[in-house]
Write a protein that holds these residues in place. Structure first.
Motif, PDB file in Angstrom:
ATOM      1  N   UNK A 136       0.852  -1.190   0.000  1.00 38.83           N
ATOM      2  CA  UNK A 136       0.000   0.000   0.000  1.00 38.83           C
ATOM      3  C   UNK A 136       0.885   1.235   0.000  1.00 38.83           C
ATOM      4  N   UNK A 137       0.635   2.146  -0.929  1.00 35.35           N
ATOM      5  CA  UNK A 137       1.408   3.374  -1.043  1.00 35.35           C
ATOM      6  C   UNK A 137       0.478   4.560  -0.824  1.00 35.35           C
ATOM      7  N   UNK A 138       0.890   5.488   0.050  1.00 37.13           N
ATOM      8  CA  UNK A 138       0.044   6.631   0.402  1.00 37.13           C
ATOM      9  C   UNK A 138       0.915   7.791   0.850  1.00 37.13           C
ATOM     10  N   UNK A 139       0.252   8.910   1.096  1.00 38.99           N
ATOM     11  CA  UNK A 139       0.939  10.087   1.624  1.00 38.99           C
ATOM     12  C   UNK A 139       1.089   9.989   3.134  1.00 38.99           C
ATOM     13  N   UNK A 181      -2.190   7.331   8.355  1.00 41.55           N
ATOM     14  CA  UNK A 181      -3.608   7.044   8.622  1.00 41.55           C
ATOM     15  C   UNK A 181      -4.358   6.617   7.360  1.00 41.55           C
ATOM     16  N   UNK A 182      -3.894   7.045   6.189  1.00 38.39           N
ATOM     17  CA  UNK A 182      -4.530   6.588   4.946  1.00 38.39           C
ATOM     18  C   UNK A 182      -4.295   5.097   4.741  1.00 38.39           C
ATOM     19  N   UNK A 183      -3.079   4.656   5.044  1.00 35.41           N
ATOM     20  CA  UNK A 183      -2.773   3.227   4.930  1.00 35.41           C
ATOM     21  C   UNK A 183      -3.630   2.424   5.907  1.00 35.41           C
ATOM     22  N   UNK A 184      -3.695   2.905   7.142  1.00 39.76           N
ATOM     23  CA  UNK A 184      -4.466   2.205   8.165  1.00 39.76           C
ATOM     24  C   UNK A 184      -5.948   2.116   7.782  1.00 39.76           C
ATOM     25  N   UNK A 185      -6.517   3.212   7.312  1.00 40.26           N
ATOM     26  CA  UNK A 185      -7.935   3.215   6.956  1.00 40.26           C
ATOM     27  C   UNK A 185      -8.223   2.245   5.807  1.00 40.26           C
ATOM     28  N   UNK A 186      -7.291   2.132   4.864  1.00 39.79           N
ATOM     29  CA  UNK A 186      -7.467   1.158   3.785  1.00 39.79           C
ATOM     30  C   UNK A 186      -7.485  -0.265   4.345  1.00 39.79           C
TER      31      UNK A 186
END
Length: 449
Positions: free
Chosen positions: A89-92, A95-100
């Motif tokens: 998973x790639x994110x900024x 918390x975006x990774x966790x929510x996914x």
């Protein structure tokens, strides 16, 4: 007979990669998103170096995932392996990774410390067929030639500030003609130069100077920056551009900054606390304001930090280690954090995250690779004779001379002061912020639990 060890006949399954990075947050000054995608997909670091702007881009190429970013745009990734699912998973943001993962029902074993920040100025290449314990491959795309400029302060100033002028001009080309521009302004060297150059460029374009505002933070009606900002502009007969943003003490909370930055380093959190406060107040005052520009990166480029504040750091480290303030000790160093990267590559989130979360499009021209490249070409050792006091005075001389040659403004120079210190009195500062680094870390751990 089929060879069971043959990759051709029995290829490893590709790990599923998930792209949560918002391309709309990229800012390209010399190419399009598609051209940047092609450059990174090629794996050619020379092509990647020619991308000009603030960006975080990832591109798959067969079994390989290629990623690259500049300082002003964070990008991190996380391996998530389960019995029936396997993700990269790639994110900024963390918390975006966790929510996914929550949405996938796979968050039970998530550990934020195992997220990995892509270091700035490197092509990061991950084989999607490999297990999560295999290190990515890195290749640098920003390789400044050090000490290449002559020992001539006027020429150095003109070259350095001339490049800044070009970058701001390109940025104005990207902006809609009718939208206002806010400068995060303290009257310091970096924000002062940005404001004066924008004033100069808008005048050259015969554009409306009413677009330009110098936002200056004052917390509880206190702080030295408000006086410094007014003095700066009054000296140049530009006082009409200043807009004081006075934030009540009750609305300033370092916990908001820790949540926004997802980090715990005291100086970065203190700066982010002030940044969050001013962005929140601007957003409340101007619901539709979009564009903000700041002077972050100027201190790192011209090596203007008190060496004595860092135990074990010497002037030989500062002058002899390439990109120390921008990138830290380097990706192979023991001191390098895989979770956060190093130097401004880590710390710039203090500026990026508050504005991003509150709906602004921020621009930090001093942090662009082109600016860093020129700064590394300055012969610091010869100009300073390896004396800290001469190093601390150098930035003001370089920037003042450059601004004078390009704009005609004789820019006033004030002693260096950190953003968070300029917005409040010393007494109030002690009320706002914890006294130990452990206090920041405890709050971070609480939020990550």
């Amino acid at each position: 007979m089929t060879n069971p060890n043959s990759q051709a006949t029995n290829p490893k399954p590709l790990r599923q990669f998930v792209d949560l990075v918002d391309p709309a947050a990229n800012l390209f000054l010399s190419c399009s998103q598609s051209q940047a995608d092609e450059a990174i997909q090629s794996g050619d670091v020379e092509q990647i170096r020619r991308i000009n702007g603030q960006y975080a881009v990832l591109q798959p190429t067969g079994p390989l995932l290629r990623m690259a970013r500049t300082i002003a745009r964070p990008m991190r990734y996380y391996y998530a392996d389960f019995e029936d699912k396997s993700f990269l998973v790639v994110a900024e943001r963390i918390d975006e990774i966790y929510e996914f993962l929550v949405a996938q029902g796979c968050a039970a074993s998530f550990d934020s410390a195992l997220t990995r920040m892509v270091p700035a100025h490197y092509l990061c290449e991950i084989d999607l067929t490999e297990s999560s314990d295999v290190s990515p491959r890195y290749e640098r795309f920003l390789r400044p030639e050090r000490n290449r400029l002559p020992v001539d302060l006027d020429l150095i100033g003109k070259t350095y500030i001339g490049q800044l002028t070009q970058e701001l001009n390109r940025w104005l080309d990207v902006l809609p003609d009718d939208e206002p521009i806010g400068v995060m302004f303290s009257g310091g060297i970096d924000s002062g130069s940005v404001l004066l150059l924008l004033h100069h460029l808008l005048s050259e374009r015969s554009d409306s100077l009413d677009r330009l505002r110098a936002f200056t933070l004052s917390i509880g009606g206190e702080g030295d920056d408000r006086k410094q900002a007014i003095d700066f502009l009054n000296t140049l007969n530009l006082t009409s551009f200043v807009e004081e943003v006075d934030v009540p003490l009750s609305q300033v909370d370092f916990r908001k900054a820790i949540a926004a930055v997802e980090d715990y380093k005291p100086l970065d959190i203190q700066s982010a606390t002030a940044g969050y406060a001013i962005c929140e107040a601007i957003r409340e005052r101007y619901p539709d304001w979009r564009w903000l520009v700041d002077g972050d990166g100027g201190d790192e480029n011209l090596k203007d930090y008190p060496i004595e504040d860092n135990p074990g750091l010497t002037i030989d480290h500062v002058l002899g280690h390439t990109l120390l303030y921008q990138e830290g000790w380097g990706i192979d160093a023991v001191k390098h954090s895989k979770t956060y990267s190093g130097g401004q590559s880590r710390g710039h989130v203090r500026t990026w995250a508050p504005g991003r979360l509150l709906g602004f499009s921020g621009f930090s021209p001093y942090a662009l690779p082109n600016m860093i490249d020129i700064a590394e070409g300055i012969p610091f050792a010869e100009l300073t004779e390896r004396k800290p006091e001469k190093l601390y005075a150098l930035k003001g001389e370089v920037v003042r001379r450059g601004v004078k040659q390009i704009t005609g403004f004789e820019m006033p120079i004030y002693p260096k002061r950190r953003f968070q210190r300029g917005a409040v009195s010393s007494q109030t500062f002690e009320q706002i912020f914890p006294s130990t680094a452990r206090d920041y870390r405890n709050e971070f751990d609480r939020l990550q639990a």
